[in-house]
Design an enzyme around this catalytic site. Structure first.
Site, PDB file in Angstrom:
ATOM      1  CB  THR A   1       0.047  -0.107  -4.451  1.00  0.00           C
ATOM      2  OG1 THR A   1      -0.046   0.978  -3.529  1.00  0.00           O
ATOM      3  CG2 THR A   1      -0.727  -1.306  -3.932  1.00  0.00           C
TER       4      THR A   1
ATOM      5  CB  ALA B   1      -0.908   0.007   1.228  1.00  0.00           C
ATOM      6  CB  CYS B   2       2.181   3.566  -2.199  1.00  0.00           C
ATOM      7  SG  CYS B   2       1.248   3.834  -3.704  1.00  0.00           S
ATOM      8  CB  VAL B   3       1.013   8.215  -0.185  1.00  0.00           C
ATOM      9  CG1 VAL B   3       0.185   9.474  -0.041  1.00  0.00           C
ATOM     10  CG2 VAL B   3       1.904   8.026   1.030  1.00  0.00           C
TER      11      VAL B   3
END
Length: 113
Positions: free
Chosen positions: A17, A9-11
């Protein structure tokens, strides 16, 4: 053969991701490890890990720059946690940590900076 579960999961939930998930699949193939990967991205949660998969996993790998939805699912597991950046930049360092945690007691949590 070791079995891993992972969440990426990324921002922004877009490119990184899925880049991390793809790289992890390739690395696990080289290690001859089984892996199931959940992504938490712009499209929401995809390939959500089943409770049974989490229970039978030897190690969980949490590759994230944000707070994971459902992070409590991994409290009883051995896990390695790192940022997306750390994983994409130094994947072998992260995989080395996974190898170490494989032989550690249950509920061992290793957080890489």
């Amino acid at each position: 053969m070791a079995y891993l579960v992972a969440v990426t999961a990324c921002v922004s939930g877009v490119a990184h991701t899925y880049m991390a998930a793809e790289r992890l699949e390739k690395l696990c193939l080289l290690e001859k490890w089984g892996v199931s990967i959940e992504t938490q991205g712009a499209l929401g949660t995809e390939n959500r890990l089943a409770d049974e998969d989490i229970r039978r996993a030897d190690v969980a790998l949490l590759i994230t720059d944000i707070e994971l939805a459902g992070a409590e699912r991994f409290e009883h597991c051995r896990y390695v946690q790192c940022s997306i950046y750390a994983f994409l930049r130094e994947p072998q360092r992260v995989m080395s940590a996974v190898r170490k945690v494989l032989s550690a007691p249950q509920q061992t949590h290793l957080i890489l900076e």
